[in-house]
Scaffold this motif. Structure first.
Motif, mmCIF file in Angstrom:
data_model
loop_
_atom_site.group_PDB
_atom_site.id
_atom_site.type_symbol
_atom_site.label_atom_id
_atom_site.label_comp_id
_atom_site.label_asym_id
_atom_site.label_seq_id
_atom_site.Cartn_x
_atom_site.Cartn_y
_atom_site.Cartn_z
ATOM 1 N N ASN A 249 -9.853 9.816 85.566
ATOM 2 C CA ASN A 249 -10.564 9.310 86.722
ATOM 3 C C ASN A 249 -12.053 9.615 86.628
ATOM 4 O OD1 ASN A 249 -9.992 7.861 89.070
ATOM 5 N ND2 ASN A 249 -10.375 9.677 90.321
ATOM 6 N N THR A 250 -12.385 10.836 86.200
ATOM 7 C CA THR A 250 -13.785 11.245 86.170
ATOM 8 C C THR A 250 -14.503 10.678 84.959
ATOM 9 O OG1 THR A 250 -12.955 13.280 87.121
ATOM 10 C CG2 THR A 250 -15.275 13.232 86.572
ATOM 11 N N ILE B 23 -14.483 7.920 83.882
ATOM 12 C CA ILE B 23 -15.011 6.585 84.161
ATOM 13 C C ILE B 23 -16.442 6.672 84.674
ATOM 14 C CG2 ILE B 23 -14.756 4.617 85.711
ATOM 15 C CD1 ILE B 23 -11.678 5.261 85.469
ATOM 16 N N TYR B 24 -16.716 7.747 85.400
ATOM 17 C CA TYR B 24 -18.054 7.888 85.965
ATOM 18 C C TYR B 24 -18.891 8.840 85.114
ATOM 19 C CZ TYR B 24 -15.951 5.485 89.864
ATOM 20 O OH TYR B 24 -15.311 4.559 90.627
ATOM 21 N N TRP C 207 -3.825 5.001 91.627
ATOM 22 C CA TRP C 207 -5.201 5.516 91.622
ATOM 23 C C TRP C 207 -6.148 4.352 91.399
ATOM 24 C CZ3 TRP C 207 -6.635 11.076 90.575
ATOM 25 C CH2 TRP C 207 -5.584 11.924 90.951
ATOM 26 N N TRP C 208 -7.119 4.261 92.239
ATOM 27 C CA TRP C 208 -8.001 3.133 92.321
ATOM 28 C C TRP C 208 -8.787 2.884 91.041
ATOM 29 C CZ3 TRP C 208 -7.496 -0.659 95.365
ATOM 30 C CH2 TRP C 208 -8.543 -1.490 95.728
ATOM 31 N N ASP C 209 -9.272 3.943 90.416
ATOM 32 C CA ASP C 209 -10.241 3.789 89.330
ATOM 33 C C ASP C 209 -9.644 3.750 87.932
ATOM 34 O OD1 ASP C 209 -12.568 3.695 90.897
ATOM 35 O OD2 ASP C 209 -12.456 5.851 91.211
ATOM 36 N N VAL C 210 -8.401 4.154 87.799
ATOM 37 C CA VAL C 210 -7.851 4.248 86.439
ATOM 38 C C VAL C 210 -6.888 3.093 86.182
ATOM 39 C CG1 VAL C 210 -8.085 6.744 86.400
ATOM 40 C CG2 VAL C 210 -5.933 5.733 87.133
ATOM 41 N N SER D 124 -1.614 5.600 86.245
ATOM 42 C CA SER D 124 -0.947 5.943 87.505
ATOM 43 C C SER D 124 0.559 5.991 87.315
ATOM 44 C CB SER D 124 -1.287 4.911 88.579
ATOM 45 O OG SER D 124 -2.610 5.064 88.996
ATOM 46 N N PRO E 121 -8.061 -1.298 85.369
ATOM 47 C CA PRO E 121 -8.122 -0.400 86.534
ATOM 48 C C PRO E 121 -7.667 -1.150 87.791
ATOM 49 C CG PRO E 121 -10.176 -0.346 85.313
ATOM 50 C CD PRO E 121 -9.360 -1.441 84.718
ATOM 51 N N ARG F 234 -8.708 -1.249 90.773
ATOM 52 C CA ARG F 234 -9.720 -1.909 91.604
ATOM 53 C C ARG F 234 -10.098 -3.293 91.095
ATOM 54 N NH1 ARG F 234 -14.406 -0.278 88.397
ATOM 55 N NH2 ARG F 234 -13.858 1.748 87.503
ATOM 56 N N GLN F 235 -9.783 -3.586 89.807
ATOM 57 C CA GLN F 235 -10.123 -4.913 89.272
ATOM 58 C C GLN F 235 -8.963 -5.899 89.319
ATOM 59 O OE1 GLN F 235 -11.679 -4.162 85.364
ATOM 60 N NE2 GLN F 235 -13.421 -3.019 86.165
#
Lengths: 265, 316
Positions: free
Chosen positions: A14-15, A17-18, B94-97, B102, B137, B139-140
């Motif tokens: 998760n991290t 990515i940023y 999980w939104w970003d991965v 997930s 991800p 979110r996309q």
């Protein structure tokens, strides 16, 4: 135990990515470590004997206080996650999992903390060791006790944060309380100013409150200010708080679960 | 409770009034293993609250819930291992991965073995085309894809019971059809019991044999979809096109609903009269150009049921 690693792995994904965010954090930790190094060196040049420990110890204390913020910042605690999930109604996806809620929050948060320890605390310790005069632990024993104390400190902070999260279940919003709470933690944990420099009443108060488990005890053990039986007593102090706060947290959760409100649809 | 009128904001701030509303009141039902039940009701009827109690999230103030021999909120840990839940309006991913990350975390949370995980992933790739977007991800993802990913997440541990709270909300027609086929397949092949809430009556028509309707927190219908057709679907509408404009008139056992440009709508009870009797009666009076019999669709019936309960709610 495996679940802790799973969450750590997820936190990493998760991290990662940023990336930009990560580098910014590393830079700001370094800036803070640099300032605190500079403040203590100049204070010591004025009053070399006024602070109870030597300048090398004090600089190490200050730098560690900044480096550990990456894992001890109360703003990243489980209460923020709980508040968000309550606000968006996402809490029901958490409760629909076969995990004890208390331990679930611990696993989720500890996973992140483990990741942040590896990617922020360790690199900043290495950098400050090379450039800012961060010392090694006072002795191998101190190093071992420091590790234990750090873990206990984390658990105390987690348990306190979790309790604040329980308050969020009742009030649904903890932004203003968080602000006060974060300042309290910063102040009474001895992150900025070592507690032995606090004047009479404040010092006594700081000594009984659980907050000193977070920065003051581990760092004092690291620099050798706390050693021998005093260090062991401090570990017992931390352990007692961990147990007490976890019990209170559990009772609080059992109490609020029945009045849980799931917002939205 | 929010006040009204001037200074309402301040008065709200200073008062401690609460209104207690019963979201769900005295609902009883029993579901057999392997059933696919539609659970419907207007917004605010208490559907989601029931689902949240059935999944152990909310604790009921009174009453008894037992699923698979367990009490959801008391044995939550053990219980949630046996159920899968999808909330159409929320995601548990999980939104970003990427989706797959997930799913791997869920694998660890539910302690799913490697073999079972692999088997399920193959199934999801086959039926949901999960492989097409498992590296994207969350979110996309499009809403349809996200819903498929969430279904995969809810089924990764091979649950016995699946709760679907509006799984087709906001999804386009084609994607809806896919989701329905998948739900049907899971129910048939794996004998998973499904409780589904929806506002799309076609979901019910295509999937469910039984439906439960609640409103104002109370069960107002529980029975087969067929029965509801018989009970509320007895009326037909005969639409007759005449050669020229004619005044409205009524036929025996049929009332004229409206008239428009030489077209009349007659509503009749199919048990009281037959279309042929009606047509004979009408054609004896005026020359008919065209006609059609309209059956009420399930949506009309449900509207009639909701309407009835609305009226009762006001009386009470």
């Amino acid at each position: 135990m495996r679940i802790f690693w799973s969450f750590a792995r997820q936190a990493f994904q998760n991290t990662a990515i940023y990336r930009f965010d990560y580098w910014l954090q590393l830079v700001s930790v370094f800036l803070m470590m640099y300032s605190v190094h500079w403040i203590w060196t100049s204070l010591y040049s004025q009053h070399p004997a006024a602070f109870g420990v030597n300048v090398a110890q004090m600089v190490t204390y200050g730098i560690l206080g900044m480096a550990l913020e990456a894992i001890f910042n109360p703003g990243q605690g489980p209460q923020m996650y709980i508040a968000t999930q309550l606000k968006t109604g996402g809490i029901d996806t958490d409760l629909a999992k076969p995990l004890d809620f208390h331990l679930h929050m611990l696993a989720r948060n500890f996973g992140e903390i483990l990741f942040r320890f590896g990617t922020l605390v360790l690199p900043s310790a290495l950098i400050s060791g090379a450039f800012l005069g961060l010392q090694f632990p006072a002795s191998p024993v101190a190093a071992g006790l420091f590790a234990v104390s750090l873990l206990l400190g984390y658990l105390v902070l987690f348990a306190l944060n979790f309790l604040l999260g329980m308050l969020a279940v009742v009030t649904l919003d903890i932004r203003s309380i968080s602000w006060t709470y974060n300042s309290l933690v910063r102040f009474f944990s001895g992150q900025m100013v070592p507690l032995w420099l606090f004047p009479g009443f404040l010092g006594a108060l700081a000594n009984v409150l659980p907050f000193r488990s977070i920065y003051a005890i581990p760092i004092s053990i690291y620099i050798g200010k706390l050693n021998g039986s005093a260090a062991l007593e401090a570990l017992i102090f931390q352990s007692v708080w961990v147990v007490a706060l976890f019990i209170v947290g559990r009772l609080a959760w059992n109490g609020v679960h029945t009045r849980l409100v799931v917002q939205g649809g | 409770m929010r006040k009204e009128g001037p200074w309402s904001g301040i008065r709200t701030l200073l008062s401690r009034d609460f209104a207690v509303k019963r979201a769900v009141d005295d609902i009883s039902f029993h579901i057999e293993p392997g059933e696919l039940v539609g659970y419907i009701g207007p917004n605010g009827a208490g559907k989601s609250t029931s689902i949240k109690m059935l999944t152990g999230i909310l604790v009921p103030t009174s009453g008894r819930i037992e699923v698979n021999g367990l009490t959801p909120h008391k044995q939550r840990k053990e219980y949630t291992r046996q159920i899968g839940v999808v909330f159409g309006q929320k995601t548990q991913l999980w939104w970003d991965v990427p989706v797959i990350d997930s799913l791997r975390l869920l694998k660890d949370i539910y302690k799913v073995s490697d073999a079972e995980f692999k088997r399920n992933m193959e199934l999801f790739s086959g039926l949901l085309d999960l492989h097409e977007f498992q590296l994207t991800p969350v979110r996309q993802l499009s809403l349809g894809q996200r819903m498929r990913a969430d279904l995969a997440g809810a089924l990764i541990h091979t649950p016995r019971i699946l709760f679907l709270d509006e799984p087709t909300i906001g999804v386009d027609v084609v994607a809806k059809e896919r989701l329905r086929n998948f739900i049907k397949e899971i129910n048939r092949e794996r004998k998973v019991t499904v409780l589904l809430t929806t506002h799309d009556m076609r979901d019910i028509e295509k999937l469910c044999t039984r439906m439960m309707i609640i409103d104002h927190g109370q069960m107002i219908y529980d029975g087969s979809v067929e029965q509801i057709r018989e009970k509320y679907g007895r009326h037909r509408t005969l639409v007759v096109q005449f050669e020229r404009e004619i005044p409205e008139f009524s036929a025996p056992n049929a009332e004229c609903l409206k008239s428009e440009g030489g077209k009349l709508w007659f509503r009749f009870d199919r048990l009281a009269t037959t279309p042929s009797e009606l047509i004979a009666y009408i054609s004896a009076r005026y020359p008919i150009v065209d006609l059609a019999v309209e059956e009420p669709d399930i949506e009309d019936m449900v509207r009639a049921i909701y309407g009835g309960s609305e009226a009762r709610g006001k009386e009470a």
